[in-house]
Design an enzyme around this catalytic site. Structure first.
Site, PDB file in Angstrom:
ATOM      1  N   TYR A 154       0.664  -1.253   0.013  1.00  0.00           N
ATOM      2  CA  TYR A 154       0.064   0.091  -0.014  1.00  0.00           C
ATOM      3  C   TYR A 154       0.810   1.246  -0.020  1.00  0.00           C
ATOM      4  O   TYR A 154       0.520   2.183  -0.788  1.00  0.00           O
ATOM      5  CB  TYR A 154      -0.759  -0.203   1.371  1.00  0.00           C
ATOM      6  CG  TYR A 154      -1.756   0.978   1.454  1.00  0.00           C
ATOM      7  CD1 TYR A 154      -3.237   0.812   0.847  1.00  0.00           C
ATOM      8  CD2 TYR A 154      -1.709   2.235   2.067  1.00  0.00           C
ATOM      9  CE1 TYR A 154      -4.326   1.735   1.002  1.00  0.00           C
ATOM     10  CE2 TYR A 154      -2.757   3.035   2.230  1.00  0.00           C
ATOM     11  CZ  TYR A 154      -3.898   3.169   1.626  1.00  0.00           C
ATOM     12  OH  TYR A 154      -5.024   4.040   1.680  1.00  0.00           O
ATOM     13  N   TYR A 186      -5.499   8.986   8.682  1.00  0.00           N
ATOM     14  CA  TYR A 186      -6.460   7.851   9.153  1.00  0.00           C
ATOM     15  C   TYR A 186      -8.066   8.776   9.124  1.00  0.00           C
ATOM     16  O   TYR A 186      -8.200   9.564   9.919  1.00  0.00           O
ATOM     17  CB  TYR A 186      -6.108   7.258  10.423  1.00  0.00           C
ATOM     18  CG  TYR A 186      -4.931   6.488  10.261  1.00  0.00           C
ATOM     19  CD1 TYR A 186      -5.299   4.998  10.252  1.00  0.00           C
ATOM     20  CD2 TYR A 186      -3.656   6.717   9.952  1.00  0.00           C
ATOM     21  CE1 TYR A 186      -4.261   3.915  10.080  1.00  0.00           C
ATOM     22  CE2 TYR A 186      -2.579   5.953   9.883  1.00  0.00           C
ATOM     23  CZ  TYR A 186      -3.010   4.622   9.849  1.00  0.00           C
ATOM     24  OH  TYR A 186      -1.660   3.566   9.421  1.00  0.00           O
TER      25      TYR A 186
HETATM   26  N1  CAA Z   1       3.387   0.350  15.530  1.00  0.00           N
HETATM   27  C1  CAA Z   1       4.068  -0.217  16.272  1.00  0.00           C
HETATM   28  N2  CAA Z   1       4.173  -1.822  16.386  1.00  0.00           N
HETATM   29  C2  CAA Z   1       3.393  -2.259  15.347  1.00  0.00           C
HETATM   30  C3  CAA Z   1       2.357  -1.668  14.549  1.00  0.00           C
HETATM   31  C4  CAA Z   1       2.442  -0.370  14.438  1.00  0.00           C
HETATM   32  N3  CAA Z   1       1.532   0.257  13.896  1.00  0.00           N
HETATM   33  N4  CAA Z   1       1.726  -2.670  13.830  1.00  0.00           N
HETATM   34  C5  CAA Z   1       2.092  -3.926  14.500  1.00  0.00           C
HETATM   35  N5  CAA Z   1       3.117  -3.535  15.177  1.00  0.00           N
HETATM   36  C6  CAA Z   1       3.970  -4.658  16.053  1.00  0.00           C
HETATM   37  C7  CAA Z   1       2.959  -5.323  16.940  1.00  0.00           C
HETATM   38  O1  CAA Z   1       3.055  -4.631  18.254  1.00  0.00           O
HETATM   39  C8  CAA Z   1       3.666  -6.644  17.279  1.00  0.00           C
HETATM   40  O2  CAA Z   1       4.810  -6.489  18.064  1.00  0.00           O
HETATM   41  P1  CAA Z   1       5.467  -7.615  18.850  1.00  0.00           P
HETATM   42  O3  CAA Z   1       5.613  -8.658  18.254  1.00  0.00           O
HETATM   43  O4  CAA Z   1       6.514  -6.970  19.951  1.00  0.00           O
HETATM   44  O5  CAA Z   1       4.133  -7.996  20.107  1.00  0.00           O
HETATM   45  C9  CAA Z   1       4.412  -6.979  15.763  1.00  0.00           C
HETATM   46  O6  CAA Z   1       4.302  -5.704  15.189  1.00  0.00           O
HETATM   47  C10 CAA Z   1       3.496  -7.925  15.064  1.00  0.00           C
HETATM   48  O7  CAA Z   1       2.075  -7.467  15.109  1.00  0.00           O
HETATM   49  P2  CAA Z   1       0.908  -8.266  15.011  1.00  0.00           P
HETATM   50  O8  CAA Z   1       1.060  -9.542  15.914  1.00  0.00           O
HETATM   51  O9  CAA Z   1      -0.362  -7.505  14.675  1.00  0.00           O
HETATM   52  O10 CAA Z   1       1.071  -9.186  13.456  1.00  0.00           O
HETATM   53  P3  CAA Z   1       0.273  -9.663  12.464  1.00  0.00           P
HETATM   54  O11 CAA Z   1       1.018 -10.268  11.485  1.00  0.00           O
HETATM   55  O12 CAA Z   1      -0.754 -10.370  12.814  1.00  0.00           O
HETATM   56  O13 CAA Z   1      -0.278  -8.282  11.837  1.00  0.00           O
HETATM   57  C11 CAA Z   1      -0.239  -6.176  10.776  1.00  0.00           C
HETATM   58  C12 CAA Z   1       0.527  -7.039  11.711  1.00  0.00           C
HETATM   59  C13 CAA Z   1      -0.946  -6.567   9.670  1.00  0.00           C
HETATM   60  C14 CAA Z   1       0.613  -4.853  10.565  1.00  0.00           C
HETATM   61  C15 CAA Z   1      -1.571  -5.531  11.804  1.00  0.00           C
HETATM   62  O14 CAA Z   1      -0.801  -5.367  13.027  1.00  0.00           O
HETATM   63  C16 CAA Z   1      -2.296  -4.349  11.274  1.00  0.00           C
HETATM   64  O15 CAA Z   1      -3.297  -4.771  10.458  1.00  0.00           O
HETATM   65  N6  CAA Z   1      -1.807  -3.169  11.422  1.00  0.00           N
HETATM   66  C17 CAA Z   1      -2.366  -2.056  10.662  1.00  0.00           C
HETATM   67  C18 CAA Z   1      -1.807  -1.598   9.671  1.00  0.00           C
HETATM   68  C19 CAA Z   1      -2.323  -0.302   9.301  1.00  0.00           C
HETATM   69  O16 CAA Z   1      -2.319   0.623  10.002  1.00  0.00           O
HETATM   70  N7  CAA Z   1      -3.057  -0.332   8.221  1.00  0.00           N
HETATM   71  C20 CAA Z   1      -3.704   0.901   7.793  1.00  0.00           C
HETATM   72  C21 CAA Z   1      -4.950   0.427   7.108  1.00  0.00           C
HETATM   73  S1  CAA Z   1      -5.938   1.936   6.640  1.00  0.00           S
HETATM   74  C22 CAA Z   1      -5.399   2.683   5.524  1.00  0.00           C
HETATM   75  O17 CAA Z   1      -4.268   2.215   4.941  1.00  0.00           O
HETATM   76  C23 CAA Z   1      -6.090   4.166   5.070  1.00  0.00           C
HETATM   77  C24 CAA Z   1      -4.658   5.008   4.957  1.00  0.00           C
HETATM   78  O18 CAA Z   1      -4.485   5.348   4.082  1.00  0.00           O
HETATM   79  C25 CAA Z   1      -4.452   5.531   6.281  1.00  0.00           C
END
Ligand code: CAA
Length: 248
Positions: A154, A186
């Site tokens: 993305y 967001y």
């Molecule tokens: N900041 C800091 N740390 C983060 C993080 C973040 N944003 N996202 C994930 N992490 C860290 C978690 O805390 C975790 O740390 P630990 O291993 O120390 O516990 C590690 O990364 C793994 O995270 P998950 O257990 O959540 O791993 P996952 O594989 O299940 O999922 C992910 C990972 C897909 C990134 C999920 O966390 C997620 O969906 N995050 C949101 C991503 C996001 O912001 N997307 C935006 C969508 S909306 C959009 O895109 C519109 C726009 O234009 C703004």
């Protein structure tokens, strides 16, 4: 002169709907593309806007597919004659860390969010050059400017979209065509609602404004850039993100 005509891809989405609404309220004849009329309930979308006195039309199209865009453009030009304003707003997320990202989720995000801008713009650029007028507005994202966990696909697509705007701006400048990017932060839509709740709360806590954006706060920038009077704003990237990411 008859009404200016605006085409908005992804116009039934969270931000797209508000863009269509505000453009129509500003006097444009507004058309959106729609991938799946039933799933998107496009008839319901159209009646909701028409109930508010807004003129909107839709054409089925897969913006990720060049030939589908060619067909859409034929219908668009047959029905409405031209395009004055093009808003490339169609976008999807398929979030995953890169070490877990499937190739098809890389491909679908790049083609829907970035290649789509070429696929659609390519159909209407000749007409804009001939009429000596065009406003092209590409909806990017704060995550194209700053990167985000889980969004190599993305963020790459959204960063690429601004490169597209900048090059297009130079090409169109002497033909009355502007190309600009809007980079929302967001925003409260179905897309951000799909982020795991805990992660979403963490993100919103980092927004200096202390809240998510609203679709209408994005749409007003699009309407501003679409105006004839915005002729000298070209190749810009306008952030609308509550100060989540600032740059000089
Ligand atoms: N900041 C800091 N740390 C983060 C993080 C973040 N944003 N996202 C994930 N992490 C860290 C978690 O805390 C975790 O740390 P630990 O291993 O120390 O516990 C590690 O990364 C793994 O995270 P998950 O257990 O959540 O791993 P996952 O594989 O299940 O999922 C992910 C990972 C897909 C990134 C999920 O966390 C997620 O969906 N995050 C949101 C991503 C996001 O912001 N997307 C935006 C969508 S909306 C959009 O895109 C519109 C726009 O234009 C703004």
């Amino acid at each position: 002169m008859s009404k200016r005509v605006a085409l908005v891809t992804g116009g039934s989405g969270g931000i797209g709907t508000e863009v269509c609404r505000q453009l129509a309220a500003a006097g444009y004849l507004v058309v959106t593309t729609c991938l799946d009329p039933e799933r998107e309930d496009i008839a319901g979308w159209q009646s909701a806007l028409e109930a508010d006195g807004l003129a909107v039309d839709w054409i089925q199209c897969d913006v990720a597919d060049f030939e589908s865009c060619q067909g859409m453009a034929e219908t668009m030009l047959a029905r409405h004659g031209r395009v004055d304003v093009l808003v490339n707003a169609a976008g999807i997320t398929r979030d995953a860390f890169i070490h877990k990202m499937a190739k098809h989720n890389w491909d679908s995000v790049i083609s829907t969010n970035l290649t789509s801008a070429f696929n659609v713009t390519r159909q209407f650029i000749d007409g804009m050059r001939e009429q000596g007028y065009g406003r092209i507005i590409n909806i990017s994202s704060v995550n194209g400017q700053s990167g985000q966990f889980g969004q190599t696909n993305y963020s790459a697509a959204k960063a690429g979209l601004h490169g597209f705007s900048m090059a297009l701006a130079k090409e169109g400048a002497r033909k009355g065509i502007t190309a600009n990017t809007v980079s929302p932060g967001y925003v409260d839509t179905a897309m951000t609602a799909a982020i795991p709740a805990e992660v979403r709360e963490q993100i919103v806590a980092q927004v200096p404004a202390g809240r998510m954006g609203r679709p209408d706060e994005i749409a007003r920038v699009v309407v501003f850039l679409a105006a004839e009077e915005s002729a000298y704003i070209n190749g810009a990237n306008v952030p609308v993100n509550g100060a989540l990411f600032t740059s000089f």
